[in-house]
Design a protein around this motif. Structure first.
Motif, mmCIF file in Angstrom:
data_model
loop_
_atom_site.group_PDB
_atom_site.id
_atom_site.type_symbol
_atom_site.label_atom_id
_atom_site.label_comp_id
_atom_site.label_asym_id
_atom_site.label_seq_id
_atom_site.Cartn_x
_atom_site.Cartn_y
_atom_site.Cartn_z
ATOM 1 N N LEU A 1 19.800 -43.305 -12.697
ATOM 2 C CA LEU A 1 20.606 -43.706 -11.545
ATOM 3 C C LEU A 1 21.048 -42.443 -10.818
ATOM 4 C CD1 LEU A 1 22.803 -46.564 -13.066
ATOM 5 C CD2 LEU A 1 20.619 -46.741 -11.882
ATOM 6 N N VAL A 2 20.640 -42.311 -9.560
ATOM 7 C CA VAL A 2 20.871 -41.089 -8.808
ATOM 8 C C VAL A 2 21.649 -41.434 -7.543
ATOM 9 C CG1 VAL A 2 19.819 -39.089 -7.705
ATOM 10 C CG2 VAL A 2 18.709 -40.154 -9.692
ATOM 11 N N VAL A 3 22.872 -40.903 -7.433
ATOM 12 C CA VAL A 3 23.620 -41.026 -6.185
ATOM 13 C C VAL A 3 23.007 -40.050 -5.195
ATOM 14 C CG1 VAL A 3 25.866 -40.780 -5.078
ATOM 15 C CG2 VAL A 3 25.699 -41.751 -7.378
ATOM 16 N N VAL A 4 22.541 -40.569 -4.068
ATOM 17 C CA VAL A 4 21.625 -39.817 -3.215
ATOM 18 C C VAL A 4 22.356 -38.801 -2.364
ATOM 19 C CG1 VAL A 4 20.041 -40.030 -1.283
ATOM 20 C CG2 VAL A 4 19.911 -41.620 -3.183
ATOM 21 N N THR A 5 21.839 -37.614 -2.383
ATOM 22 C CA THR A 5 22.164 -36.611 -1.371
ATOM 23 C C THR A 5 20.895 -36.173 -0.646
ATOM 24 O OG1 THR A 5 21.971 -34.854 -3.029
ATOM 25 C CG2 THR A 5 24.165 -35.768 -2.645
ATOM 26 N N SER A 6 19.766 -36.205 -1.334
ATOM 27 C CA SER A 6 18.486 -35.903 -0.721
ATOM 28 C C SER A 6 17.407 -36.560 -1.556
ATOM 29 C CB SER A 6 18.245 -34.389 -0.666
ATOM 30 O OG SER A 6 16.949 -34.126 -0.158
ATOM 31 N N MET A 7 16.461 -37.213 -0.899
ATOM 32 C CA MET A 7 15.406 -37.894 -1.647
ATOM 33 C C MET A 7 14.129 -37.946 -0.813
ATOM 34 S SD MET A 7 16.582 -41.876 -1.435
ATOM 35 C CE MET A 7 14.926 -42.349 -1.839
ATOM 36 N N ASP A 8 13.697 -36.819 -0.326
ATOM 37 C CA ASP A 8 12.487 -36.793 0.471
ATOM 38 C C ASP A 8 11.274 -37.236 -0.328
ATOM 39 O OD1 ASP A 8 13.827 -35.975 2.671
ATOM 40 O OD2 ASP A 8 13.445 -33.838 2.350
ATOM 41 N N GLN A 9 11.283 -36.963 -1.622
ATOM 42 C CA GLN A 9 10.148 -37.337 -2.456
ATOM 43 C C GLN A 9 10.678 -38.030 -3.714
ATOM 44 O OE1 GLN A 9 7.691 -33.920 -3.190
ATOM 45 N NE2 GLN A 9 7.156 -33.660 -1.041
ATOM 46 N N PRO A 10 10.962 -39.326 -3.628
ATOM 47 C CA PRO A 10 11.495 -40.053 -4.788
ATOM 48 C C PRO A 10 10.532 -39.982 -5.967
ATOM 49 C CG PRO A 10 11.676 -41.351 -2.788
ATOM 50 C CD PRO A 10 10.807 -40.190 -2.458
ATOM 51 N N THR A 11 11.091 -39.877 -7.167
ATOM 52 C CA THR A 11 10.275 -39.774 -8.366
ATOM 53 C C THR A 11 10.358 -41.058 -9.184
ATOM 54 O OG1 THR A 11 12.119 -38.737 -9.539
ATOM 55 C CG2 THR A 11 10.539 -37.275 -8.469
ATOM 56 N N ALA A 12 9.371 -41.225 -10.020
ATOM 57 C CA ALA A 12 9.204 -42.467 -10.767
ATOM 58 C C ALA A 12 10.379 -42.731 -11.691
ATOM 59 C CB ALA A 12 7.901 -42.417 -11.555
ATOM 60 N N HIS A 13 10.666 -44.028 -11.869
ATOM 61 C CA HIS A 13 11.688 -44.522 -12.794
ATOM 62 C C HIS A 13 13.085 -44.026 -12.453
ATOM 63 C CE1 HIS A 13 8.660 -46.449 -15.155
ATOM 64 N NE2 HIS A 13 8.056 -45.304 -15.453
ATOM 65 N N ASN A 14 13.316 -43.723 -11.172
ATOM 66 C CA ASN A 14 14.658 -43.451 -10.688
ATOM 67 C C ASN A 14 15.095 -44.554 -9.731
ATOM 68 O OD1 ASN A 14 15.267 -41.137 -12.093
ATOM 69 N ND2 ASN A 14 14.678 -39.733 -10.442
ATOM 70 N N ILE A 15 16.387 -44.858 -9.757
ATOM 71 C CA ILE A 15 17.001 -45.782 -8.799
ATOM 72 C C ILE A 15 17.963 -44.949 -7.959
ATOM 73 C CG2 ILE A 15 18.503 -47.784 -8.519
ATOM 74 C CD1 ILE A 15 17.367 -48.852 -11.144
ATOM 75 N N TYR A 16 17.697 -44.863 -6.653
ATOM 76 C CA TYR A 16 18.470 -44.016 -5.754
ATOM 77 C C TYR A 16 19.536 -44.876 -5.074
ATOM 78 C CZ TYR A 16 14.865 -40.598 -6.653
ATOM 79 O OH TYR A 16 14.021 -39.725 -7.269
ATOM 80 N N ILE A 17 20.799 -44.490 -5.254
ATOM 81 C CA ILE A 17 21.937 -45.259 -4.767
ATOM 82 C C ILE A 17 22.503 -44.564 -3.540
ATOM 83 C CG2 ILE A 17 24.173 -46.235 -5.368
ATOM 84 C CD1 ILE A 17 23.368 -45.948 -8.311
ATOM 85 N N ILE A 18 22.461 -45.237 -2.388
ATOM 86 C CA ILE A 18 22.997 -44.698 -1.137
ATOM 87 C C ILE A 18 24.422 -45.209 -0.994
ATOM 88 C CG2 ILE A 18 22.682 -44.564 1.352
ATOM 89 C CD1 ILE A 18 19.717 -45.127 0.901
ATOM 90 N N THR A 19 25.390 -44.318 -0.995
ATOM 91 C CA THR A 19 26.802 -44.697 -1.052
ATOM 92 C C THR A 19 27.546 -44.507 0.253
ATOM 93 O OG1 THR A 19 27.404 -42.491 -1.839
ATOM 94 C CG2 THR A 19 26.907 -44.150 -3.505
ATOM 95 N N SER A 20 26.899 -43.924 1.275
ATOM 96 C CA SER A 20 27.584 -43.746 2.556
ATOM 97 C C SER A 20 26.588 -43.936 3.681
ATOM 98 C CB SER A 20 28.226 -42.353 2.647
ATOM 99 O OG SER A 20 27.241 -41.343 2.582
ATOM 100 N N SER A 21 27.087 -44.301 4.856
ATOM 101 C CA SER A 21 26.231 -44.596 5.999
ATOM 102 C C SER A 21 25.841 -43.315 6.722
ATOM 103 C CB SER A 21 26.939 -45.564 6.952
ATOM 104 O OG SER A 21 27.211 -46.787 6.316
ATOM 105 N N SER A 22 24.989 -42.555 6.096
ATOM 106 C CA SER A 22 24.485 -41.336 6.720
ATOM 107 C C SER A 22 22.985 -41.272 6.511
ATOM 108 C CB SER A 22 25.151 -40.101 6.114
ATOM 109 O OG SER A 22 24.894 -40.041 4.732
#
Length: 943
Positions: free
Chosen positions: A338-359
């Motif tokens: 579980l990754v709280v997103v700050t940058s995810m240009d190239q998402p990697t396998a078996h990760n869940i990216y959590i976007i917590t703010s409207s940016s």
């Protein structure tokens, strides 16, 4: 509990009750208190507090014997004043005037409360809160201890309390697995009263039960289904091949095993989030709970903004309340990161990216499979203001995107490049979208809880040129053509709404193409309506309204449409141009042209089946058929702008039809060219208050049986026909028929008598049929009426009625559609006392007898009471074929070897009595009939 000394005058006894006792009413309530041999009452000091005090004033000279509060009587005496029973826990005797203590009674713990509720089963790892309420303020100079009984390692220090304290909390974790009841003991500690005297807080208090069965939740498919973004092959715990179309979202399947030698009969399982549907199965030595992620649950319910999983604890119960086992609170069910997103240009396998703010995080390319992205509730991700796709997912599989996106900007921008996307779930709100994607999708793509608002002038959009797809609760707001194409069925739709973004001004179509679309709950509002192409689509619960063109155009073959409502469209309501199309429980109301147009001109359809249809208030004909070998069974046609029904095809059968208050004829049978000359059958037809009841023109080899006409002018107008025959009953208001030659023969005379091969029994001058008529109360389903009426311009609901036989009508019941003035909801069911159409199928005179079994059927429902036409096999006068699952030829007539229902009336109305045991059918000219229900005089199966 004894008092230490005599009572002074005006002494107050203050009684502290268990804090679980709550006030349920503001009224004063009495608590019985006994002082020695004397009884008195304590009065509730104030409602709505957690720790309650009851006060009782005693006078000098009262006994100094024990002061008693009987715990069982607390509940019974207080009655409705308390939600639950209490117990006497502490007594303090004080002088009412000075407040000084007369005697000290040691304080004791008055409440034990678990965070999960009193005396509930606990599992290893549970966090438990012990709440201790003291009778009065005391202080401590050190720490006490709470010992959990049954464990040698469960003693924890009580935090030092402030001075003074009347309430403290102790929280600990159940450290080991134990079985049976668990209690807590407060051990000796340097607690003091406000005078500095030592206070003993000794006592043992029951907490709950620790269960030996603490379940561990894991994947149903451990090898290939551990991660949330895992799919397995249909054969079980095997890899999902990206090119496959029958894989399973294994990440949404969890299991837990419970030791249960006797099995798990009567057990149930639930999770605290309500996210899974659980089934229980007895396995050797135990019970296995299997949970499948519910179709209404998105990923955003399962994660938190802290980068943690939500608590998805499962509980297994025996009956409604008895907890058998539970999983550990906070246990992790999936190993995904579980990754709280700050940058995810190239998402990697078996990760869940959590976007917590409207940016905006910029566009991103998915270079690996098994990736999930989720925006938390209330978070919207702005997309980039460029033409490049916001998401690029080409040749990717096993993704889960649960994201709200807004602001795609320039025309031509696309949300995603998604060619060859497979085994993926897409959810979220996508606003201001020029196109959701710029390429085709394939292989098990699910759109779930998606809302798409297209930009103005968006280009046409096609979903899935290849592969299998699913749509669940999807809303599309667009003025562009939308094509949903299925090439590998089944492709499923569950609740799809497509609305015009500009209020219906454009002619954009929603098209279901390809092969085998299965749709439930499809709504199309505005635009150019709904079009079916391809083959073998099945649609249930369809609503189309406000189309600028035809509401529904059915092309291609073998489509089945059930529970269809079409209203207020610019042209035809439903236009059928394909072969072997079934329309069942269909209604077309207030459309600009025909309600139903089956075939087109030249004809482009054959073998259509219309079963239980209503056409009302349409600008043209109610039902127009130019197809061949088609059937209309059970139809109500009222207040249409032309004919109620036109049969211009070849070899059609019209069975159980009522046509009333149409602008021209109730039924026109007319061949349009030298090839299509008729060869059809009309059985059980009733016309009422049309300009002409029955109009037969240029028709050949046509049979009419059990016809009833109550029109003010010409009953039957016949011109240039041959080979026409009338059988059974011919009921007419007057003997006015108009036969214009040449005819050979016309089947009847100008006085409506038989000619040629006709053998009908003519009955003239019967009273008009009696219908239930205009409503004087609200229809509970219709959205427009007030006490059954409404002004014309206010009607927005032309198709919603509690009874299928209801329809809007002009207040004065004028012929033709309702256009101006006030209208009324009219109920076209017959009254039980109707003497014109009810029960007249036998001979037009005698009322049919009930056919309830057991025993032989009455004489008028036996095999020799039949019509013997020259165009087809004999059929019963008083029964109709079951088209759905009947196993017959599908023409609506009850013939030998078919499954049929009793139909004693003439016209559409077959009654409302529930199915009853059928009588024993006796064959004759018609043999081997399976009657599926009996009836009373009003019929068995309703309309």
């Amino acid at each position: 509990m004894a008092l230490a000394g005599p009572l002074a005058p005006d002494v107050t006894v203050r009684v502290t009750l268990d804090a679980d006792v709550m006030v349920a009413a503001p009224a004063l309530c009495a608590l019985p208190v006994t002082v020695g041999t004397r009884s008195a009452e304590a009065v509730l000091a104030g409602p709505g507090v957690r720790i309650l005090y009851f006060q009782l004033a005693l006078v000098a000279g009262d006994s100094t014997d024990d002061v008693l509060v009987d715990a069982p009587n607390v509940q019974t005496s207080l009655g409705n004043c308390l939600r639950s029973g209490g117990r006497a826990v502490n007594l303090v005797v004080a002088d009412a005037s000075t407040g000084t203590r007369v005697d000290w009674v040691r304080p004791v713990v008055t409440e034990i409360r678990l965070a999960r509720g009193a005396r509930v089963p606990m599992a290893v790892g549970d966090t438990v809160t012990l709440e201790v309420a003291l009778s009065e303020a005391v202080s401590t100079s050190g720490s006490g201890a709470v010992q959990l009984q049954g464990s040698t390692t469960a003693t924890l220090l009580v935090p030092a309390a402030p001075t003074p304290v009347a309430l403290f909390l102790v929280t600990w974790t159940v450290p080991i697995q134990m079985t049976g009841d668990v209690s807590a003991r407060i051990t000796a500690a340097p607690w003091q009263d406000d005078a500095g005297n030592p206070v003993d807080l000794g006592g043992v208090f029951a907490l709950g039960t620790v269960d030996a069965s603490v379940v561990v939740v894991g994947p149903e498919f451990p090898v290939h289904g551990a991660f949330f973004t895992d799919w397995t092959g249909a054969g079980g715990d095997v890899p999902c091949v990206p090119s496959a179309d029958d894989c399973v979202h294994a990440g949404g399947r969890r299991t837990a095993d419970v030791a249960a030698p006797a099995g798990c009969s009567g057990w149930t399982a639930t999770d605290v989030l309500g996210a899974f549907d659980w089934t229980l199965q007895t396995v050797p030595g135990g019970c296995r709970a299997t949970g499948t992620l519910h179709g209404r649950v998105g990923l955003r319910r399962l994660v938190k903004d802290t980068g943690n999983w939500a608590d998805t604890r499962v509980e297994i119960r025996d009956g409604a309340t008895s907890l058998v086992a539970a999983s550990r609170p906070g246990a992790v069910w999936w190993p995904d990161g579980l990754v709280v997103v700050t940058s995810m240009d190239q998402p990697t396998a078996h990760n869940i990216y959590i976007i917590t703010s409207s940016s905006s995080l910029g566009s991103r390319t998915f270079l690996e499979d098994h990736v999930a992205v989720v925006t938390l509730p209330g978070v919207t991700e702005p997309a980039r203001e460029i033409l490049a796709p916001h998401w690029t997912m080409t040749d990717r599989h096993f993704l889960w995107i649960d994201a709200d996106v807004d602001g795609l900007g320039p025309a031509g921008a696309t949300l995603m490049a998604a060619e060859n996307l497979g085994h993926t779930v897409l959810s979220g709100t996508w606003a201001d979208v020029a196109a959701p994607w710029n390429a085709t999708l394939s292989r098990q793509v699910t759109l779930r809880d998606v809302s798409v608002t297209f930009t103005p002038n968006a280009a046409p959009w096609t979903l899935l040129a290849t592969g299998r797809w699913n749509m669940e609760r999807v809303l599309l707001a667009t003025d562009a053509n939308v094509t949903l194409q299925c090439s590998l069925p089944p492709c499923t739709i569950s609740t799809l709404s497509v609305v015009s973004a500009s209020g219906g001004a454009t002619a954009a179509l929603l098209e279901l193409a390809g092969n085998g679309v299965q749709a439930t709950g499809l709504t199309r509002k505005g635009g150019g309506g709904l079009r079916l192409t391809g083959v073998d689509h099945r649609l249930v619960n369809v609503a189309v309204m406000d189309s600028t063109l035809a509401g529904m155009t059915v092309e291609g073959d073998r489509h089945v449409l059930e529970d269809v409502r079409v209203q207020s469209c610019g042209k035809e309501g439903i236009l059928v141009r394909g072969n072997d199309v079934v329309l069942r429980n269909a209604r077309a109301s207030h459309n600009g042209q025909a309600g139903f147009a089956v075939g087109g001109n030249p004809p482009r359809a054959a073998r259509a089946r219309l079963d239980r249809v209503v056409a009302d208030n349409n600008g043209g004909t109610g039902v127009e058929i130019t197809a061949s070998d088609s059937t209309v069974l059970r139809a109500l046609l009222v207040h249409n702008g032309a004919e109620g029904m036109v049969d211009g095809g070849d070899g059609n059968t019209l069975v159980a039809i009522t046509s009333a208050f149409n602008a021209t004829s109730g039924l026109m049978v007319r061949s349009w060219d030298a090839v299509r000359r008729g060869n059809g059958t009309v059985h059980s037809f009733a016309a009422y208050e049309n300009a002409v009841g029955l109009h037969v023109e240029n028709a050949t080899n046509h049979v009419f049986s059990n016809v009833a006409i109550d029109d003010p002018g010409t009953q039957v107008y016949s011109i240039n026909v041959n080979g026409i025959a009338y059988h059974g009953a011919l009921l007419v208001r007057s003997g006015l028929c108009n036969v214009v030659g040449p005819n050979s023969p016309a089947g009847l005379t100008d006085s409506c008598g038989p000619s040629g091969d006709s053998d009908q029994l003519k009955v003239v001058g019967l009273q008009a049929p009696s219908f239930l008529g205009a409503l004087s109360v609200d229809d509970p389903v219709n959205l427009a009426d007030v006490l059954g009426t409404a002004p014309g311009p206010n009607i927005t609901d032309w198709v919603g009625f509690r009874e299928f036989q209801r329809a809007w009508a002009p207040m004065g019941l004028d012929r033709g559609p309702w256009s101006v003035g006030s209208g009324v909801i009219y109920d076209w069911r017959h009254t039980p006392t109707d003497a014109w159409l009810l029960g007249r199928a036998f001979d037009g005179v005698s009322q049919m007898q009930p056919s309830y079994g057991p025993g032989p059927c009455p004489a008028n429902l036996q095999g020799d009471v039949a019509i013997v036409p020259f165009t087809r096999a004999p059929y019963l006068k008083a029964a109709v074929e079951e088209l759905e699952g009947g196993g017959g030829n599908g023409d609506g007539l009850c013939q030998s070897g078919e499954r049929c229902r009793y139909a004693p009336n003439i016209g559409h109305y077959l009654g409302e009595s529930p199915d009853a045991g059928a009588c024993l059918y006796v064959g004759g000219r018609v043999t081997g009939v399976a009657l599926v229900a009996g009836s009373n005089q009003q019929g068995a199966m309703g309309f």
